[in-house]
Motif scaffolding. Structure first.
Motif, PDB file in Angstrom:
ATOM      1  N   LEU A  15      41.393  24.091  72.850  1.00 65.95           N
ATOM      2  CA  LEU A  15      40.965  22.204  73.438  1.00 65.95           C
ATOM      3  C   LEU A  15      41.151  21.798  73.193  1.00 65.95           C
ATOM      4  CD1 LEU A  15      36.699  24.372  72.843  1.00 65.95           C
ATOM      5  CD2 LEU A  15      38.142  23.646  74.936  1.00 65.95           C
ATOM      6  N   ARG A  16      42.116  20.961  71.983  1.00 69.46           N
ATOM      7  CA  ARG A  16      42.729  20.171  71.757  1.00 69.46           C
ATOM      8  C   ARG A  16      44.249  19.999  72.747  1.00 69.46           C
ATOM      9  NH1 ARG A  16      41.891  22.499  66.273  1.00 69.46           N
ATOM     10  NH2 ARG A  16      40.175  21.683  65.158  1.00 69.46           N
ATOM     11  N   TRP A  17      44.898  21.169  72.251  1.00 73.72           N
ATOM     12  CA  TRP A  17      45.657  21.054  73.395  1.00 73.72           C
ATOM     13  C   TRP A  17      45.250  20.985  74.855  1.00 73.72           C
ATOM     14  CZ3 TRP A  17      47.577  24.979  77.109  1.00 73.72           C
ATOM     15  CH2 TRP A  17      48.869  24.464  78.006  1.00 73.72           C
ATOM     16  N   TYR A  18      44.218  21.242  75.183  1.00 74.50           N
ATOM     17  CA  TYR A  18      43.965  20.791  77.170  1.00 74.50           C
ATOM     18  C   TYR A  18      43.446  19.623  77.124  1.00 74.50           C
ATOM     19  CZ  TYR A  18      42.743  25.877  78.670  1.00 74.50           C
ATOM     20  OH  TYR A  18      43.041  27.094  79.091  1.00 74.50           O
ATOM     21  N   GLU A  19      43.656  18.831  75.490  1.00 74.53           N
ATOM     22  CA  GLU A  19      42.890  17.560  75.353  1.00 74.53           C
ATOM     23  C   GLU A  19      44.356  16.629  75.608  1.00 74.53           C
ATOM     24  OE1 GLU A  19      40.382  14.343  73.129  1.00 74.53           O
ATOM     25  OE2 GLU A  19      39.958  16.483  72.448  1.00 74.53           O
ATOM     26  N   ARG A  20      45.397  17.038  75.083  1.00 79.12           N
ATOM     27  CA  ARG A  20      46.875  16.916  74.302  1.00 79.12           C
ATOM     28  C   ARG A  20      47.363  17.022  76.081  1.00 79.12           C
ATOM     29  NH1 ARG A  20      46.994  19.417  70.242  1.00 79.12           N
ATOM     30  NH2 ARG A  20      48.082  20.984  70.724  1.00 79.12           N
ATOM     31  N   ILE A  21      47.475  17.511  76.744  1.00 75.78           N
ATOM     32  CA  ILE A  21      48.488  17.226  77.688  1.00 75.78           C
ATOM     33  C   ILE A  21      47.763  17.130  79.312  1.00 75.78           C
ATOM     34  CG2 ILE A  21      49.610  19.684  77.123  1.00 75.78           C
ATOM     35  CD1 ILE A  21      47.577  21.638  79.209  1.00 75.78           C
ATOM     36  N   GLY A  22      46.360  16.137  78.932  1.00 75.32           N
ATOM     37  CA  GLY A  22      45.401  15.601  79.979  1.00 75.32           C
ATOM     38  C   GLY A  22      44.761  16.948  81.239  1.00 75.32           C
ATOM     39  N   LEU A  23      44.812  17.709  80.619  1.00 74.56           N
ATOM     40  CA  LEU A  23      43.468  18.587  81.261  1.00 74.56           C
ATOM     41  C   LEU A  23      42.060  18.776  81.179  1.00 74.56           C
ATOM     42  CD1 LEU A  23      43.387  21.052  83.279  1.00 74.56           C
ATOM     43  CD2 LEU A  23      44.168  22.725  81.277  1.00 74.56           C
ATOM     44  N   MET A  24      41.922  18.128  79.496  1.00 74.24           N
ATOM     45  CA  MET A  24      40.709  17.278  79.268  1.00 74.24           C
ATOM     46  C   MET A  24      40.883  15.808  78.850  1.00 74.24           C
ATOM     47  SD  MET A  24      38.548  20.310  79.804  1.00 74.24           S
ATOM     48  CE  MET A  24      36.802  18.944  78.512  1.00 74.24           C
ATOM     49  N   PRO A  25      41.093  15.006  79.791  1.00 77.97           N
ATOM     50  CA  PRO A  25      41.594  13.521  78.717  1.00 77.97           C
ATOM     51  C   PRO A  25      40.672  13.070  78.345  1.00 77.97           C
ATOM     52  CG  PRO A  25      41.398  13.721  81.115  1.00 77.97           C
ATOM     53  CD  PRO A  25      40.630  15.009  81.215  1.00 77.97           C
ATOM     54  N   HIS A  26      39.272  13.391  78.229  1.00 72.80           N
ATOM     55  CA  HIS A  26      38.173  12.215  77.718  1.00 72.80           C
ATOM     56  C   HIS A  26      37.060  13.244  77.311  1.00 72.80           C
ATOM     57  CE1 HIS A  26      35.744   8.235  77.879  1.00 72.80           C
ATOM     58  NE2 HIS A  26      34.405   9.753  78.033  1.00 72.80           N
ATOM     59  N   ILE A  27      36.836  12.875  76.356  1.00 71.52           N
ATOM     60  CA  ILE A  27      35.990  13.712  75.126  1.00 71.52           C
ATOM     61  C   ILE A  27      35.141  12.707  74.690  1.00 71.52           C
ATOM     62  CG2 ILE A  27      35.735  15.965  73.936  1.00 71.52           C
ATOM     63  CD1 ILE A  27      36.224  17.052  76.826  1.00 71.52           C
ATOM     64  N   ASP A  28      34.654  12.674  74.588  1.00 71.96           N
ATOM     65  CA  ASP A  28      33.318  11.624  74.014  1.00 71.96           C
ATOM     66  C   ASP A  28      33.523  12.193  72.202  1.00 71.96           C
ATOM     67  OD1 ASP A  28      32.906  10.173  76.179  1.00 71.96           O
ATOM     68  OD2 ASP A  28      30.710  11.321  76.375  1.00 71.96           O
ATOM     69  N   ARG A  29      32.960  10.829  71.327  1.00 68.33           N
ATOM     70  CA  ARG A  29      33.629  11.100  70.080  1.00 68.33           C
ATOM     71  C   ARG A  29      32.105  10.855  69.250  1.00 68.33           C
ATOM     72  NH1 ARG A  29      38.616  12.856  68.140  1.00 68.33           N
ATOM     73  NH2 ARG A  29      40.139  13.283  69.777  1.00 68.33           N
ATOM     74  N   SER A  30      31.851  11.174  68.047  1.00 70.61           N
ATOM     75  CA  SER A  30      30.564  10.590  67.171  1.00 70.61           C
ATOM     76  C   SER A  30      31.466   9.556  67.087  1.00 70.61           C
ATOM     77  CB  SER A  30      30.191  11.876  66.599  1.00 70.61           C
ATOM     78  OG  SER A  30      30.914  11.941  65.768  1.00 70.61           O
ATOM     79  N   HIS A  31      30.299   9.107  66.454  1.00 71.89           N
ATOM     80  CA  HIS A  31      30.458   7.248  65.427  1.00 71.89           C
ATOM     81  C   HIS A  31      31.898   7.827  64.186  1.00 71.89           C
ATOM     82  CE1 HIS A  31      27.402   9.301  62.995  1.00 71.89           C
ATOM     83  NE2 HIS A  31      28.183   9.278  62.018  1.00 71.89           N
ATOM     84  N   THR A  32      31.601   9.186  63.316  1.00 69.73           N
ATOM     85  CA  THR A  32      32.788   9.921  62.776  1.00 69.73           C
ATOM     86  C   THR A  32      33.962  10.295  63.529  1.00 69.73           C
ATOM     87  OG1 THR A  32      31.941  12.779  62.262  1.00 69.73           O
ATOM     88  CG2 THR A  32      31.318  10.446  61.399  1.00 69.73           C
ATOM     89  N   GLY A  33      34.295  10.021  64.860  1.00 73.36           N
ATOM     90  CA  GLY A  33      35.462  10.517  65.662  1.00 73.36           C
ATOM     91  C   GLY A  33      35.475  12.113  65.551  1.00 73.36           C
ATOM     92  N   GLN A  34      34.497  12.678  65.515  1.00 70.48           N
ATOM     93  CA  GLN A  34      34.345  14.492  65.813  1.00 70.48           C
ATOM     94  C   GLN A  34      34.147  14.597  67.535  1.00 70.48           C
ATOM     95  OE1 GLN A  34      30.375  16.324  64.622  1.00 70.48           O
ATOM     96  NE2 GLN A  34      32.100  18.561  63.752  1.00 70.48           N
ATOM     97  N   ARG A  35      34.625  15.137  68.397  1.00 72.81           N
ATOM     98  CA  ARG A  35      34.807  15.526  68.979  1.00 72.81           C
ATOM     99  C   ARG A  35      33.331  15.796  69.573  1.00 72.81           C
ATOM    100  NH1 ARG A  35      39.661  17.033  67.664  1.00 72.81           N
ATOM    101  NH2 ARG A  35      41.264  16.520  69.387  1.00 72.81           N
ATOM    102  N   ARG A  36      32.603  15.396  70.909  1.00 70.81           N
ATOM    103  CA  ARG A  36      31.162  16.155  71.470  1.00 70.81           C
ATOM    104  C   ARG A  36      31.491  16.054  72.935  1.00 70.81           C
ATOM    105  NH1 ARG A  36      28.919  16.924  67.515  1.00 70.81           N
ATOM    106  NH2 ARG A  36      28.179  15.780  65.802  1.00 70.81           N
ATOM    107  N   TYR A  37      31.471  17.771  72.824  1.00 70.63           N
ATOM    108  CA  TYR A  37      31.949  18.429  74.633  1.00 70.63           C
ATOM    109  C   TYR A  37      30.007  17.970  75.342  1.00 70.63           C
ATOM    110  CZ  TYR A  37      35.904  19.794  72.651  1.00 70.63           C
ATOM    111  OH  TYR A  37      37.421  20.016  72.379  1.00 70.63           O
TER     112      TYR A  37
END
Length: 156
Positions: free
Chosen positions: A49-71
Motif C-alpha cells: 500500500l505504501r509502495w502504491y502511494e510512492r509510485i503514484g498508483l495511490m497518490p492521495h491518501i488522506d491523513r489523520s491529524h496525527t499523520g496516520q493514513r485514512r483510506y
C-alpha cells in the motif's frame, strides 16, 4: 485532480476511475479505514500500500491529524481495480500511466480506452493459450486414465 477526486460524471462513466465497487466486507456506514484495516480487507501488505502511494498508483491518501493514513471506500474501490489490472498481467508502469490519465481528466478517455483494449487483447490471447494447454492436459489425463483401466482389466 487526483485519482480519488474525480468528477461525478467521470465517476459514473468510469466507475471511480474504472473501479467496480469493492465487494469485500466493510463495516456499514464507515468510510475511514486505517492501513491495517485495508490490509485485512484487501490481503495486500502495508508495504505494498505504501509502495502504491510512492509510485503514484495511490497518490492521495488522506491523513489523520496525527499523520496516520485514512483510506476511504473510494480508495478501496480503486484498489479493487488495481487488483483486477494486476490479474490481467498489466505492467505496473501501465497501471501508473492509467492512474495519471485519470487524474488528467476526461480528455484522456481515448488513451485510457486504447490501454484497456490492448490489455483485453493480451488477456484473450493468454486465455486462448491456456485453453490449448488445458486441452493437452486433458488428452494426457485421458491417456493415463485409459492406460490405467487397461492395466487393471489385464490383471483381473
Amino acid at each position: 485532480m487526483t485519482v480519488m477526486e474525480t468528477t461525478s460524471t467521470e465517476t459514473e462513466a468510469d466507475g471511480c476511475a474504472g473501479a467496480p465497487p469493492y465487494t469485500g466486507r466493510r463495516p456499514d456506514g464507515q468510510d475511514q479505514y486505517t492501513i491495517s484495516e485495508v490490509v485485512a480487507f484487501t490481503g495486500l501488505t502495508a508495504h505494498t500500500l505504501r509502495w502504491y502511494e510512492r509510485i503514484g498508483l495511490m497518490p492521495h491518501i488522506d491523513r489523520s491529524h496525527t499523520g496516520q493514513r485514512r483510506y476511504s471506500n473510494r480508495d478501496l474501490d480503486w484498489l479493487d481495480l488495481v487488483g483486477k489490472l494486476r490479474l490481467t498481467g498489466m505492467p505496473v508502469a501501465d497501471m501508473v500511466r492509467y492512474a495519471e490519465m485519470v487524474r488528467e481528466g476526461d480528455h484522456t478517455y481515448a488513451e485510457r480506452f486504447e490501454l484497456l483494449e490492448e490489455t483485453r487483447r493480451d488477456v484473450r490471447a493468454r486465455i486462448a493459450e491456456l485453453q490449448d494447454t488445458l486441452a493437452v492436459l486433458d488428452r494426457k489425463i485421458n491417456f493415463y486414465a485409459d492406460a490405467g483401466r487397461a492395466l487393471a482389466s489385464e490383471r483381473s
